[in-house]
Design a protein around this motif. Structure first.
Motif, mmCIF file in Angstrom:
data_model
loop_
_atom_site.group_PDB
_atom_site.id
_atom_site.type_symbol
_atom_site.label_atom_id
_atom_site.label_comp_id
_atom_site.label_asym_id
_atom_site.label_seq_id
_atom_site.Cartn_x
_atom_site.Cartn_y
_atom_site.Cartn_z
ATOM 1 N N MET A 82 1.261 -1.190 -0.187
ATOM 2 C CA MET A 82 -0.482 -0.750 0.184
ATOM 3 C C MET A 82 1.360 1.198 -0.195
ATOM 4 S SD MET A 82 -2.900 -0.930 2.706
ATOM 5 C CE MET A 82 -4.056 -2.370 2.033
ATOM 6 N N SER A 109 -13.698 2.582 5.770
ATOM 7 C CA SER A 109 -12.803 1.486 4.959
ATOM 8 C C SER A 109 -13.033 0.766 5.555
ATOM 9 C CB SER A 109 -11.276 2.046 6.160
ATOM 10 O OG SER A 109 -11.837 1.671 8.186
ATOM 11 N N ALA A 124 -11.531 0.372 -4.163
ATOM 12 C CA ALA A 124 -10.219 0.118 -3.007
ATOM 13 C C ALA A 124 -10.118 -1.926 -4.089
ATOM 14 C CB ALA A 124 -10.997 -0.025 -2.135
ATOM 15 N N TYR A 160 -7.258 -1.848 -5.889
ATOM 16 C CA TYR A 160 -6.178 -1.524 -5.622
ATOM 17 C C TYR A 160 -6.121 -2.536 -4.260
ATOM 18 C CZ TYR A 160 -5.891 3.691 -5.656
ATOM 19 O OH TYR A 160 -5.612 4.972 -6.331
ATOM 20 N N ASP A 182 -1.952 -4.685 -5.081
ATOM 21 C CA ASP A 182 -1.323 -4.387 -3.497
ATOM 22 C C ASP A 182 -0.786 -6.902 -4.026
ATOM 23 O OD1 ASP A 182 -1.213 -2.462 -2.745
ATOM 24 O OD2 ASP A 182 -2.962 -3.007 -1.707
ATOM 25 N N THR A 226 -5.477 -1.364 5.352
ATOM 26 C CA THR A 226 -6.688 -1.337 4.893
ATOM 27 C C THR A 226 -7.016 0.576 4.071
ATOM 28 O OG1 THR A 226 -9.333 -0.901 4.587
ATOM 29 C CG2 THR A 226 -7.828 0.126 6.421
ATOM 30 N N TYR A 227 -8.240 0.874 3.029
ATOM 31 C CA TYR A 227 -8.545 1.945 2.622
ATOM 32 C C TYR A 227 -9.313 2.724 2.757
ATOM 33 C CZ TYR A 227 -4.599 -0.125 -1.123
ATOM 34 O OH TYR A 227 -3.617 0.563 -1.436
ATOM 35 N N ASN A 231 -12.384 6.103 3.128
ATOM 36 C CA ASN A 231 -12.694 7.146 2.488
ATOM 37 C C ASN A 231 -14.375 8.287 3.172
ATOM 38 O OD1 ASN A 231 -15.262 8.115 0.597
ATOM 39 N ND2 ASN A 231 -16.492 7.634 1.845
ATOM 40 N N ALA A 265 -4.656 3.222 7.498
ATOM 41 C CA ALA A 265 -5.436 3.116 7.157
ATOM 42 C C ALA A 265 -4.803 4.154 5.713
ATOM 43 C CB ALA A 265 -6.964 4.222 7.509
ATOM 44 N N GLN A 266 -4.813 3.453 4.123
ATOM 45 C CA GLN A 266 -4.519 4.409 3.361
ATOM 46 C C GLN A 266 -5.432 4.952 1.960
ATOM 47 O OE1 GLN A 266 -0.801 3.238 3.050
ATOM 48 N NE2 GLN A 266 -1.414 2.590 5.036
ATOM 49 N N SER A 267 -5.263 5.718 1.489
ATOM 50 C CA SER A 267 -6.384 6.745 0.435
ATOM 51 C C SER A 267 -5.807 5.897 -0.442
ATOM 52 C CB SER A 267 -5.461 8.274 0.314
ATOM 53 O OG SER A 267 -4.083 8.486 0.737
ATOM 54 N N ILE A 268 -7.466 6.556 -0.843
ATOM 55 C CA ILE A 268 -7.111 6.134 -2.152
ATOM 56 C C ILE A 268 -7.576 7.293 -3.328
ATOM 57 C CG2 ILE A 268 -8.616 5.549 -3.717
ATOM 58 C CD1 ILE A 268 -9.411 3.290 -2.074
#
Length: 364
Positions: free
Chosen positions: A1, A151, A192, A195, A199, A272-273, A275, A339-342
């Motif tokens: 990620m 997320s 997501a 994404y 990954d 995780t991703y 929003n 948490a990861q951004s999209i």
């Protein structure tokens, strides 16, 4: 990620009291005074129209819109439905009279790029000053004013599966053939999945524009019995035994667990991703002062503390501190940190091409 979300969620409130928002009810009354002056002088309530999601509408009315209407002398009218459909109505002009619209970050970026929304300032909405760093980043990038962050994780019935699921890559195991449901690409967290698949293939989605991701999705497709457009659909799928595992947003977990108490929700340690749901004011809005007051109320410390429990919404107001119990299954604290951004602007640029490839890969 690849890209971390900047966030202050989970920072002890004692360090943030200098940014406190004061008495939220008083702020709501004060900020909405000018917007309801005409209605008050006539003795009649005005009308404020909010376009929003249909999930938990009874609780939204009880905790969010009814108190706002009572304090601002407005009759609140809700237009509910799928975010993409509601945005399309605003864009086409078919949905006139909307004073504020709540959307996922993906749709909000689409609307902002099409110049459908007004810019909202801190002067108009004072509680913007209390947003967490991650929420401020979304706001400053032009997607609107965030009011919650969510997320994705994995929900499953351990009694049916027979063991724990801890990581995303387990979804590709052969034992889950025709047993998984994932969000459709048209939904908030559909991108997501791309994404996650990227990954899984150890690729950078922004470099290859999703090429490796679709290879990963093709390898996952034998396990995907159905993609879903509404998280509420998962309730029926779990009850009917159609699925054993699903990728789902944290805000929908309680809904699924109510119907199936055995299910568990896990956010993999690998990350995780996320929003952010945001609020925007259409350029065609008639009651913009009321919209400013509503946004200020929606992100106030008072309401964010309430909706964290009643609507399972992770707060974006950095002055809110949740108990361990209230923080469970939310994008808050340790979960928010991983948490990861999209990149929603990037996603929107690829969407036309991705829709075709998605249908060829998963909706044969």
């Amino acid at each position: 990620m690849k890209k971390s979300i900047l966030t202050l969620i989970g920072v002890p409130a004692i360090l943030l009291t200098l940014a406190g928002c004061g008495n939220s009810a008083a702020n709501l009354e004060s900020s909405s005074a000018s917007s309801s002056e005409t209605a008050s002088n006539s003795g009649e309530a005005g009308q404020f129209t909010l376009s929003t999601f249909g999930l938990s509408q009874d609780i939204v009315e009880q905790d969010v819109t009814t108190p706002f209407g009572e304090n601002s002398n407005y009759d609140v009218v809700l237009e509910v439905g799928n975010a993409a459909e509601r945005l399309s109505k605003v864009e086409s002009g078919a949905s006139t009279g909307i004073d504020a619209i709540e959307l996922s970050q993906l749709q909000a970026d689409q609307g902002a790029s099409a110049d459908l929304f007004d810019t909202v300032t801190e002067e108009q909405v004072p509680n913007i000053a209390n947003l967490s760093e991650g929420a401020k980043e979304v706001y400053e990038n032009g997607a609107g004013v965030p009011y919650t962050v969510n997320s994705i994780g994995i929900v499953y019935d351990p009694d049916v599966v027979g063991h724990e699921i801890e990581e995303w890559n387990q979804l590709w195991d052969e034992e889950y053939a025709s047993a998984i449901s994932i969000p459709d690409i048209s939904t908030t967290f559909g991108p997501a999945m791309l994404y996650l698949a990227s990954d899984y293939k150890d690729a950078d989605i922004t470099s290859d524009k999703g090429e490796a991701a679709f290879v990963g999705l093709s390898e996952l497709s034998p396990n995907v019995v159905k993609t879903y457009e509404k998280s509420s659909d998962l309730v029926n799928m779990f009850q009917a035994g159609e699925i054993e595992v699903a990728v789902v947003a944290d805000f929908a977990y309680d809904l699924i667990k109510e119907s199936n108490p055995n299910v568990e929700y896990v956010v993999p340690e690998s990350g995780t991703y996320a929003n952010y749901n945001t609020i925007n004011i259409p350029t065609t809005a008639e009651n913009k002062e009321a919209a400013y007051a509503y946004i200020d109320w929606r992100i106030s410390q008072e309401l964010q503390s309430t909706t964290a429990t009643s609507l399972n919404e992770a707060p974006v107001n950095a002055t809110v501190e949740l108990s361990e119990e209230a923080a469970a299954n939310k994008t808050y604290g340790a979960v928010a940190e991983r948490a990861q951004s999209i990149d929603t602007k990037f996603v929107n640029e690829q969407m036309a091409d991705w829709l075709t490839k998605w249908n060829e890969t998963l909706n044969k």
